[in-house]
Structures are given as structure tokens and as C-alpha cells.
Design an enzyme around this catalytic site. Structure first.
Site, short mmCIF file in Angstrom:
data_model
loop_
_atom_site.label_atom_id
_atom_site.label_comp_id
_atom_site.label_asym_id
_atom_site.label_seq_id
_atom_site.Cartn_x
_atom_site.Cartn_y
_atom_site.Cartn_z
N HIS A 18 0.86 -1.17 -0.11
CA HIS A 18 0.10 -0.18 -0.06
C HIS A 18 0.82 1.20 -0.01
O HIS A 18 2.03 1.45 0.76
CB HIS A 18 -0.96 0.01 1.17
CG HIS A 18 -2.19 -0.62 1.07
ND1 HIS A 18 -3.07 -0.44 -0.09
CD2 HIS A 18 -2.66 -1.92 1.85
CE1 HIS A 18 -3.95 -1.46 0.02
NE2 HIS A 18 -4.06 -2.35 1.22
N CYS A 48 0.36 2.74 -4.72
CA CYS A 48 -0.43 4.02 -5.02
C CYS A 48 0.19 5.37 -4.53
O CYS A 48 1.35 5.40 -3.61
CB CYS A 48 -1.73 3.96 -4.17
SG CYS A 48 -2.67 2.49 -4.53
#
Length: 399
Positions: free
Chosen positions: A183, A239
Site C-alpha cells: 500500500h 499508490c
């Protein structure tokens, strides 16, 4: 007059006594400590303010509007060769990549949590197989959440320790490799040091307890310790990872390779914030209208100006040979996908595919073909390459 001279003399005596007694040094030391504590407190606030794979709507709209204005002003240069030579890129010391080789691979699936991913550990296996087979890396460290050894779990502290292990003892012509699949997040940056006024982050396995790893911390541990002429190649399949290493130059390809100086983008975002004042409620059209004030002549947009080249000196400049590939722009998310019935990160899959298809490949070809594969798989994210120096994009990719 005599009284005034006595007053001055007494003042000097008090200052001298202060130095002799250590009072002034203590006062200055306390001031420095207070400043450091304030900076650390601010960094801690950002560290624990975690936003996984998302921006709020106002922030997203603001960023999108500024990027569109940058695009309209043609501030991305498509003449990457001229960009390279005008900034004396050929004077930069590159690594021959024939020295010591070390690699760090981090894959986090966050198994059993609400943030669970599927393909990150697969990414580590596949990328490491390619890197070791193709480029001869043997001294490798792996942090994944499937491992039973607590020291090999990708926690905050273990990741920081592993980063330090990677750069320890680095020498000119060494080749280091870093891969992260997991993440990514963002944190509002109050220091105005970030390109888009946000810190880009990566999230360790224990982020809910120990927070996220800020891009400032990544830079301090992965880039800052490196000597001149040492190569670090990094891949972030996460991301908001476009400028996660805080490097000064960014290249991207969405049809044609183009480059921008991140200090120029930083100046635009800072001016945008002063024009807008705060994130405007009511949609992108209002924000874009307000941003017209950015282009009032107060920022020098001529990338070829000698004065500007000399002014583009900040903390992101570094003599090490650092090249970062990211799965997307700072304001984009990066897909955790299933391709050929196998869970994988889009960036890791594209990088492996391109490298397996080409025995020799230039940086332009690599970036272009990564984007082509992502488009074929219907991913909208734009992969980017950031570097510590202007790149000769025609050079062969080596590690």
C-alpha cells in the site's frame, strides 16, 4: 557619554561571562533542541495520519486541476535529449554497476486485515527471480508478511533497518536494488517541501500501530547515505508513488516520453496554494478558474533559462546515481490485479514482461513498453521514472 560607554562595557562583560559559564551555549542548545522537537512532532503527526490509496475529493480535484494547467502550459518537455545536454547531464558520474550488488525486496499482503492485498508477495518472488537471474544479485534480503521470523516481517522498524542494511558500506560503481510492493498513502505536508504539498508514503505491516513511512524518511535512509557514483535502482509498485523518493527529475510516458523538473512543479503548486488559499469547495471548474492566477508571469516557466538551472538546487539534489520506477503518478492509484489468473501488481508485472522480452533495452524503450503493456491490460495509471540527475534516455538500462 561616559555612562553609555559603561553600559556597553557591562553588556560585553555579561556576554563574556555568559560564554564562560556556558549560559549562552545552553540557551542556544535549548533553542536548537526545541526546533528539532517541533520538527519531529510535525513529522510524527504526518507519520500517524494514514490515508490508504486515496485522497479526499477536494485534494484530488486540486491536484488534478494544477496538473491540467501544467499540461496546458507545455511545461513537460518532450525534447528529452536537449533537456539532458542543457542541464549538463553528461557531466554526472554514473555507476558502472560492476562493483558490489545488494538487493532488498519488500512485499506486504496485509493478510487478514481490511487492507488486504493479493499480489504483493508474488511480486517479490517474480521480481527477485528476474533481478537475480538477469543481473547477478546474490546478496538479498526479503521482508514479507508470510514469514514466521519476526525479524523478517515488513514492520516499520524492520523496513528502516533493512534500508540501512542495503546502503551500508556502499561504494562508487556498486549497484543496489530496492523493490516495494504494498500500500501507498499520502499525508498533508505543512513544510512546503513536497512537489504537490503532500508527502507520499509507504505502509508497513504494522502501520495501524506504528504509522506510515514518509518519503522524507525514505530519502534519508535510502538516498542520502549513498556516495557519488553508486547506483540505486528502485521500483515502487504502490499508490501515489510518483515522487516517493523525492528526486529532482521525473520522466513519464503516455504516448511519448517527456520530462519535468520537480522544483518547477513545486513552485507552481506553492503558488497555486497561495492563489486558492485553501482547497475550494464546489468542484474542479472553480479550482481551475482560480488557478489562472498562477500563470501571471511571477514564475519563470522557461526551462532553458541559465538562471533557473542554477537556482534549481535543493535537498533532492544528490551525487549518487539513483533511478526510481513508480507504478503511477502521485495523484493516482496502482492496481493490485489478477493477470492470467495470478495476483500481481500492475507495475511489477509490466516491468518483468518487458525485461523478459528484451535482452537489451534503453530507458526510453523500457518506460514506453511498460506503459504499452499497462494500456493493453486496461490500466489507466501512468508509470514514471524519477532520477537524481538528468537522464540520457537512449542509454541502455543496466543494474
Amino acid at each position: 557619554m561616559h555612562n553609555f560607554q559603561q553600559f556597553i562595557q557591562q553588556g560585553f562583560q555579561q556576554v563574556q561571562q555568559g560564554f564562560e559559564n556556558g549560559d549562552i551555549q545552553n540557551f542556544l542548545q535549548q533553542g536548537v533542541q526545541q526546533f528539532q522537537n517541533l520538527h519531529q512532532s510535525d513529522r510524527d503527526k504526518r507519520r500517524y495520519n494514514v490515508h490508504i490509496n486515496t485522497w479526499d475529493d477536494d485534494s484530488q480535484n486540486f491536484s488534478r486541476a494544477v496538473h491540467e494547467k501544467i499540461r496546458e502550459q507545455n511545461l513537460w518537455s518532450r525534447d528529452v535529449d536537449s533537456f539532458y545536454y542543457e542541464r549538463e547531464g553528461d557531466s554526472f558520474t554514473r555507476s558502472a554497476c560492476n562493483g558490489n550488488k545488494k538487493a532488498l525486496f519488500i512485499g506486504i499482503n496485509y493478510t487478514g486485515t481490511q487492507a488486504e492485498l493479493k499480489g504483493c508477495i508474488n511480486d517479490v518472488r517474480n521480481i527477485s527471480e528476474l533481478v537475480c537471474r538477469r543481473f547477478g544479485f546474490q546478496n538479498c534480503l526479503y521482508l514479507t508478511d508470510e514469514q514466521s521470523d519476526p525479524q523478517m516481517k515488513p514492520t516499520y522498524d524492520n523496513i528502516i533497518d533493512a534500508m540501512k542494511w542495503l546502503v551500508e558500506g556502499a561504494q562508487p560503481n556498486d549497484s543496489l536494488f530496492f523493490h516495494y510492493s504494498g500500500h501507498g498513502g499520502t499525508a498533508r505536508d505543512p513544510t512546503n517541501e513536497e512537489v504537490d504539498s503532500f508527502n507520499e508514503t509507504i505502509l508497513p505491516l504494522d502501520y495501524s500501530k506504528n504509522g506510515q513511512i514518509l518519503d522524507d524518511v525514505i530519502y534519508d535512509n535510502l538516498v542520502k547515505p549513498l556516495p557519488k557514483g553508486c547506483r540505486l535502482t528502485a521500483i515502487f509498485d504502490s499508490c501515489h508513488s510518483g515522487t516517493v523518493m523525492d528526486l529532482p527529475y521525473t520522466y513519464q510516458c503516455d504516448g511519448q516520453v517527456e520530462v519535468i523538473e520537480n522544483d518547477l512543479r513545486k513552485a507552481i503548486f506553492q503558488k497555486a496554494l497561495s492563489v486558492v488559499g485553501s482547497f475550494i469547495q464546489g468542484g474542479q471548474a472553480n479550482i481551475a478558474s482560480a488557478l489562472l492566477g498562477i500563470f501571471d508571469g511571477s514564475i519563470n516557466f522557461s526551462g532553458n533559462s541559465q538562471a533557473q538551472q542554477q537556482q534549481v538546487i535543493n535537498k533532492r539534489k544528490h551525487d549518487a546515481d539513483v533511478i526510481q520506477f513508480s507504478g503511477c503518478r502521485d495523484n493516482q492509484t496502482s492496481a493490485d490485479a489478477k493477470i492470467n489468473n495470478v495476483s500481481t501488481g500492475a507495475m511489477s508485472y509490466a516491468f518483468i514482461t518487458v525485461m523478459n522480452q528484451n535482452e537489451n533495452i534503453s530507458y526510453t524503450q523500457l518506460l514506453t513498453q511498460i506503459r504499452q503493456i499497462m494500456k493493453q491490460k486496461r490500466f489507466s495509471q501512468i508509470p514514471q521514472l524519477s532520477s537524481s540527475h538528468p537522464m540520457n534516455m537512449n542509454e541502455q538500462f543496466i543494474m
